[in-house]
Design an enzyme around this catalytic site. Structure first.
Site, PDB file in Angstrom:
ATOM      1  N   ASP A   1      43.971  14.702  23.706  1.00  0.00           N
ATOM      2  CA  ASP A   1      43.269  14.187  25.092  1.00  0.00           C
ATOM      3  C   ASP A   1      44.082  13.619  26.218  1.00  0.00           C
ATOM      4  O   ASP A   1      45.313  13.674  25.762  1.00  0.00           O
ATOM      5  CB  ASP A   1      41.896  13.264  24.628  1.00  0.00           C
TER       6      ASP A   1
ATOM      7  N   GLU B   1      43.478  18.476  28.601  1.00  0.00           N
ATOM      8  CA  GLU B   1      43.735  17.799  29.955  1.00  0.00           C
ATOM      9  C   GLU B   1      42.841  18.020  30.759  1.00  0.00           C
ATOM     10  O   GLU B   1      42.950  17.733  31.885  1.00  0.00           O
ATOM     11  CB  GLU B   1      45.228  17.689  30.273  1.00  0.00           C
TER      12      GLU B   1
ATOM     13  N   GLY C   1      41.811  20.683  32.646  1.00  0.00           N
ATOM     14  CA  GLY C   1      42.199  21.618  33.679  1.00  0.00           C
ATOM     15  C   GLY C   1      42.868  20.933  34.803  1.00  0.00           C
ATOM     16  O   GLY C   1      42.770  21.665  35.699  1.00  0.00           O
ATOM     17  N   GLU C   2      43.094  19.674  34.833  1.00  0.00           N
ATOM     18  CA  GLU C   2      43.698  18.910  35.919  1.00  0.00           C
ATOM     19  C   GLU C   2      44.899  19.358  36.521  1.00  0.00           C
ATOM     20  O   GLU C   2      45.150  19.331  37.645  1.00  0.00           O
ATOM     21  CB  GLU C   2      43.715  17.536  35.390  1.00  0.00           C
TER      22      GLU C   2
ATOM     23  N   ASP D   1      34.329  17.445  30.890  1.00  0.00           N
ATOM     24  CA  ASP D   1      33.215  17.926  29.626  1.00  0.00           C
ATOM     25  C   ASP D   1      32.090  18.586  30.065  1.00  0.00           C
ATOM     26  O   ASP D   1      31.242  18.492  31.120  1.00  0.00           O
ATOM     27  CB  ASP D   1      32.876  16.319  29.190  1.00  0.00           C
TER      28      ASP D   1
END
Length: 674
Positions: free
Chosen positions: A177, A210, A212-213, A232
């Protein structure tokens, strides 16, 4: 998983896809690009794993960090995989999410299992899962702590030690994560764990989470086996739809060993209908997405197992060619997505985003097949096979998906002709008044359909009468049996949605008897009262929302119904209106009797300085007003729209073109004049 102190921030999708989605998320739907512009990365660096998308289970969607996430649950899921045939269907990973660990490392700096949840330790659970012929996964974060508010130890700075500990326990899959990452470069953090996993010598599938940042589809293929492309998911139609739209344009990045991950499945958690869950499962399979069950299978009903164990749909997801489906069209919420298969066939998903039945059509050639006299077409949910002259078309129920596998097969003539069942006219019925509907039964096959009949049925007490012939001796290719019907809902019928069913019966040239049905969603409606009133006081025809339900006279709030706050824009408080979350669409019946919609609109104050949205008003499929992009720094903006003569008014909120991030939007002081 992204679970930060306030729930809605977990769904923040900062930077997700950006400009790629500028036109994609408009609910009325301009045609979207089929793939992202960025080149596909090289396959994951040499671990040889996840050559098809991983299939299994993860507890997060059904338990979060609640006490029911424990050793007994994990073992029970492993047992069910075997007992219910899910293992045989291809599911193999039983994955633990956050909250499995103690809040502190031990004196040696090692992770330890929470003794209340896992009294026998992780190694014991892994051994049990392995004894069933399955594999086990675990979770940690590429930060100093995981995402849980307690702050369990993350792996940043402990990558090699933690990776070896996972390997010693027998872990087969790591979900990594993104919380509490201390601003360290994402590529650096995720590359370090890749190297640490490789150093253990144990084959461990590596899942980068992550959110899609940092556009992982552009770089993570050389690091991990799969990467989250979005924030999410939650168990709602709006959330599933929004995430699907974000993931679809990224097809070029996916392939054997490196997959786009639009998050886990919600099938069976109860927030959507079975039709919507079949769409969820269909589209995840067409997108070659990981299929990680997110419901507690110990409580699941037969419908859930039926969806999750559909071998023909699973075969689409697990096709060894590894192509993610590409969008051919999406106009007006009528989606055509096609996926190339290793055997040369094509899978075509006809997906209906809208709240009413829609005819969705393409051709075998448009789907990528060579020109042929005829084709074999397999319906993967109905498990029936037909021949088609080349038209691929169906009337798809609201929020439904027809999933077809089509091949240029010389044996096409062995199968009966496909027919398309259609409905012309609006299925909006005022109680006590007769509505006119027209149905069609059209031969799409290369061969003729003979002894064709049509029957339309409605709920008990409804009057459905044919006003023209319901039979035809034969229908050659492209010809239709057209029947007019008079449909009357009894006076006093409550407003709401009711099912009508069209059934066609016919025979193939060889005498094979075929029965085909399609449900139509009829709405019993009432004309709005004359004068000016509040739209929030009128019944909704349909509603889709990006997070939680559409709220009446309060803000969006959190994910549960009724948890909103007073509608507040720029400090101004409003008593009436709708609170929504992008992407959102709410429809109202106006019966050609109304002239204007007015509102004060903007981003609700409950998210502080976050949120950018755009408001639109549609009248019978035509956009008649829009605001452009609004931010939380702006006061309420007046919006007015001419809806004269419209039968249906649709209120749309999009994300403003920058991805969904805390996009709480208010239709304040929302009025209609009739």
């Amino acid at each position: 998983m992204r679970h930060l102190p306030t729930r809605t921030t977990r769904t923040s999708h900062r930077g997700v896809i950006g400009a790629l989605l500028a036109g994609l998320l408009c609910a009325a739907g301009a045609t979207v690009p089929a793939v992202a512009d960025s080149p596909a990365p090289a396959p994951q660096a040499g671990n040889g794993l996840a050559l098809t998308p991983p299939m299994g289970f993860n507890n997060w969607n059904s338990t979060h960090c609640r006490a029911e996430f424990n050793e007994a649950m994990v073992k029970g899921i492993a047992d069910i995989f075997v007992e219910k045939g899910l293992k045989d269907a291809g599911y193999q990973y039983v994955n633990l999410d956050d909250c499995w660990a103690k809040p502190q490392r031990n004196a040696d700096g090692k992770l330890e299992a929470d003794p209340q949840r896992f009294p026998n330790g992780i190694k014991s659970v892994a051994d049990y899962v392995h004894s069933k012929g399955l594999k086990i996964g675990i979770y940690t974060s590429a930060g100093t702590k995981t995402c849980d508010s307690v702050g369990l130890p993350g792996a940043l700075g402990h990558e090699y030690s933690d990776a070896q500990q996972f390997a010693d326990w027998g872990i087969d899959y790591l979900k990594y994560d993104n919380c509490n990452n201390q601003g360290v470069d994402a590529k650096q953090r995720y590359t370090t764990m890749r190297d640490a996993l490789a150093a253990t010598g144990r084959p461990i599938v590596y899942s980068i989470c992550e959110w899609g940042e940092n556009k992982p589809w552009e770089w993570a293929g050389a690091i991990g086996n799969l990467w989250r492309t979005t924030g999410d998911i939650n168990d709602s139609w709006g959330s599933m739809l929004s995430i699907m739209k974000q993931n679809l344009p990224l097809a070029a990045a996916a392939g054997p060993g490196h997959w786009n991950d639009p998050d886990m499945l919600e099938v069976g958690n109860g927030g959507m209908t079975d039709t919507e869950y079949r769409t969820h499962f269909s589209m995840w399979s067409v997108m070659a997405a990981p299929l990680l069950i997110g419901s507690d299978l110990r409580k699941a009903g037969p419908e859930t197992f039926e969806i999750l164990s559909n071998h023909e749909v699973i075969a689409v997801d697990q096709d060894p060619l590894g192509k993610q489906g590409a969008v051919l069209s999406s106009t007006g919420g009528r989606w055509v997505v096609t996926k190339e298969m290793q055997d040369g066939s094509r899978v075509v998903a006809l997906f209906n985003e809208t709240g009413s039945s829609q005819r969705i059509s393409t051709t075998a050639e448009a789907a990528g097949l060579p020109k042929a006299t005829a084709y074999t077409m397999r319906d993967l949910w109905e498990h029936t096979t037909y021949n088609t002259a080349g038209i691929v078309s169906a009337t798809v129920p609201a929020h439904g998906t027809v999933l077809l596998r089509i091949a240029a097969d010389r044996k096409w003539a062995a199968h009966p002709p496909a027919v398309e069942l259609g409905l012309n006219g609006s299925p909006l019925v005022e109680a006590g008044r007769t509505a006119a509907l027209t149905t069609t039964v059209t031969d799409l096959g290369r061969t003729s359909a003979t002894r064709v009949s049509a029957a339309l049925t409605g709920p008990s007490g409804w009057r459905v009468k044919a006003a023209s012939p319901t039979r035809s001796p034969a229908l050659p290719t492209g010809r239709a049996l057209t029947t007019r019907w008079q449909v009357t809902a009894p006076a006093g019928t409550a407003t709401g949605t009711y099912d009508l069913t069209l059934t066609a019966r016919y025979r193939s040239p060889a005498g094979t008897r075929v029965r085909s049905t399609v449900p139509f969603r009829a709405h019993v409606v009432v004309a709005p009262p004359a004068g000016t009133g509040y739209l929030s006081d009128l019944p909704q025809l349909s509603a889709a929302n990006g997070w939680g339900p559409v709220e009446k006279d309060t803000s969006n709030g959190e994910s549960k119904a009724g948890d909103g706050n007073p509608l507040t824009i720029g400090g101004a408080v409003f008593t009436k209106g709708l609170g929504v979350h992008a992407d959102s669409a709410v429809e109202f019946y106006t019966g050609e009797a109304c002239s204007a919609v007015t509102a004060q609109v903007g981003v609700d104050d409950e998210k502080g300085a976050e949120g950018t949205v755009s408001f639109e008003v549609w009248a019978d499929g035509t956009k008649v007003a829009s605001t452009g992009v609004l931010t939380n720094a702006m006061p309420a903006q007046p919006l007015s729209a001419d809806v004269s003569g419209a039968q249906v008014v649709r209120l749309v909120v999009t994300d403003g073109g920058d991805g969904v991030d805390s996009d709480h939007a208010d239709w304040a002081d929302l009025r209609i004049t009739c």
